[in-house]
Structure formats: C-alpha cells, structure tokens
Design a protein around this motif. Structure first.
Motif, short mmCIF file in Angstrom:
data_model
loop_
_atom_site.label_atom_id
_atom_site.label_comp_id
_atom_site.label_asym_id
_atom_site.label_seq_id
_atom_site.Cartn_x
_atom_site.Cartn_y
_atom_site.Cartn_z
N VAL A 189 61.90 46.20 70.48
CA VAL A 189 61.24 47.08 69.51
C VAL A 189 61.33 46.39 68.15
N VAL A 191 60.77 46.69 64.18
CA VAL A 191 60.62 47.66 63.10
C VAL A 191 60.21 46.89 61.85
N GLU A 249 66.64 54.19 64.99
CA GLU A 249 65.91 54.16 66.26
C GLU A 249 66.81 53.69 67.40
N THR A 258 56.17 54.25 68.34
CA THR A 258 55.82 52.85 68.53
C THR A 258 54.47 52.71 69.23
N GLU A 293 56.98 46.52 71.61
CA GLU A 293 56.85 47.82 70.95
C GLU A 293 57.00 47.62 69.44
N ALA A 295 57.11 49.55 65.83
CA ALA A 295 57.26 50.86 65.20
C ALA A 295 56.22 51.02 64.10
#
Length: 315
Positions: A189, A191, A249, A258, A293, A295
């Motif tokens: 993920v 960010v 997160e 996301t 992914e 965000a």
C-alpha cells in the motif's frame, strides 16, 4: 493483541508522530523499530527513535540501526531545512535517554528474527527511504510469507517535494524503492503526498495535542521548524503529518480508501529520478508497473481524530 507491526523509520517530526501513534495504541503489537538514513544521518535517526520510544514508555521495543546510505548512489541532500538540524526542530535533546541498549544486530537481521518468530503475518510500515526493506527482500526471500503487507509512506501522483516530481523518501533511494514497489510481490500500500497533504492538521489540533499530556506536549514541541516550512506550503498555521497517515492505515486497515493501479519508479539519472508513475488510465495499453494499492482518500476529520485520540492516550 492486534496488528503485529514493524516500523522502519528516519525520525523526522512526522516519524515521531507515527512512532508515538503505534507505541500508544493498545491494539498494536509493536515488535520492533528499525532505522535508516533520511531526514538526518543514521546515528541521529537511531537516537531519535530510541528516545521517542522511551518518551512513550516503551523500552520493551527493540531498535536496530540499518542503512546509512542508499543502495547505489549517495544521497544529494537531507531534509534538515524542514525537520531541523537533529530531525526534531533542534529539540531532540529534550527527550529522555533510552534505557534499552541498541540491538547488536542490524536492521535487516532484527526484521528477519522478528518475522521468523511471529505466529502470524506482520505488517511492515516503512516511513523513510526503502533501503532496509529492499535489502530484506533481496537477501531473505523466505520471509515474504511472514509479511502481511507493506504500508509505506512515499511517492506522489501529481507533484513531488524533493523535486518537482519526486517525493523525498522515494527520491532518497529510487533503486531501493523500485526493488520494493515494482519488482517484488509482497502486497504493498503506497500512501502518497497527494493524500497526506490533504490530512494536514491546523494550530487548533496541535494545541489539543499539546494539552493532552506529557507525550503530546513533547510532540508539539518538535514542530517549530516543521511549522515554519509548512506555513509556506499550506498558507496557514499547520503541519502535514505524512508518516502518521501511513501508520494509521497499518494499524487500522481500510482507514484509507485505496485504488489499485500499476505503479513504476524512475530510477534512471535525470530530472525525473525518484518519480512514482501511477497509471490511472482505465485500460492501460501496456504494462507500466506492478499493481499496487494507492491510498487516494479518507474521511479527513475521522483520520485526524483517530491520530489525536491515540497520541493523547485514548487507546
């Protein structure tokens, strides 16, 4: 106990907020903290991390030092103009001395031992340059199955901060970032700046933090140089707590919304070095990176309240 978490960090004002967020959350099993060069040199990031954990009354958390420089090329500059000479607006000396010794092992060795000993997959939150994480994945491929996901603060969709197109953590070691984000298969993920800037907090939020108790007062005390920088960026009295958004997160999956997009990292020499290319086309014509992914949104007031309540001790 909740989320099993390892934080890899280069404190840094926003790193300090992120470390305290995890350290003061009862639903987090903070297994360890590893340090990397970045906002300031490695010796300083390591001292800051150890003393921040002492501030949070968490001497049980081991700290190990990692990479002092990027994988290939030496970094060009640091972020001391943003975070101050010691990463904490020159106020790192106000932190209590750490009672727990620094681990004899290096950052990668500590991560390997913690991952191998864990009875369930562990989340890793890299909130500095990705050098340690790239080394971990390259040298110890067998631990991949023990990593639940990597939730990293880094990258940008539209514009950077270290350069016009590159965010600092990625720009500081693009070769490592490419290794982790593009070339590996551990769930990731990202960010990015685009969201963390929207999660900025204002002077009223900081005043509530300062009034919440000794930890909140100390964290607020680290912000003068950071405030001076973000006063120009934001146009009002406030700060961007980049790394705390990613750690939030990591603690509570789904707190950030996301979208899955192909992401690439430019590690070539030139003006776009360190750029994260996020392919948001509905139907990409050709592969442009690994599916990651990214965000893109959150309930802003809810995120701010989540961080404030945890930092204030309401776990």
């Amino acid at each position: 106990m909740g989320t099993k978490l390892i934080i890899d960090t280069d404190p840094g004002v926003d790193d300090a907020f992120a470390i305290a967020l995890a350290a003061r959350s009862e639903d987090v099993d903070l297994l360890g903290v590893t340090t990397v060069f970045g906002n300031v040199p490695l010796a300083t990031t390591t001292s800051n991390a150890r003393r921040l954990l002492q501030l949070c009354d968490r001497p049980d958390v081991p700290v190990a030092a990692g990479a002092a420089r990027p994988l290939v090329y030496r970094e060009l500059h640091r972020a001391s103009t943003v975070h101050g000479s010691d990463g904490l607006s020159g106020r790192g000396g106000s932190l209590p001395e750490a009672t727990r010794p620094l681990e004899d092992s290096d950052a990668v060795s500590l991560m390997v031992s913690l991952l191998e000993a864990a009875d369930e997959p562990v989340t890793i939150a890299p909130i500095g340059p990705l050098t340690n994480i790239a080394a971990l994945l390259a040298a110890h491929p067998g631990v991949r199955s023990k990593i639940a996901r990597i939730v990293l603060m880094g990258g940008a969709i539209v514009r950077g901060n270290a350069t016009a197109v590159a965010e600092f953590n990625i720009w500081a070691d693009p070769d490592a970032a490419r290794r982790v984000i593009v070339e590996d298969d551990v769930p990731c993920v990202m960010v990015p700046l685009d969201l963390t800037h929207r999660c900025a907090v204002d002077g009223e939020w900081l005043a509530k933090l300062a009034a919440s108790g000794p930890v909140g007062q100390a964290l607020n005390g680290f912000t003068p140089d950071y405030l001076a920088h973000y006063r120009q960026v934001l146009g009002y009295e406030g700060i961007v707590m980049h790394d705390a958004v990613a750690v939030a997160e990591a603690i509570r999956p789904g707190l950030l919304r996301t979208e899955t997009h192909p992401v690439n990292v430019d590690s070539t020499p030139g003006p776009t070095r360190g750029m994260t290319i996020v392919d948001q086309r509905a139907v990409p014509k050709a592969p442009t990176g690994r599916l990651v992914e990214v965000a893109v949104d959150t309930e802003l007031d809810g995120l701010r309240e989540f961080v404030l309540s945890r930092l204030a001790g309401g776990r």
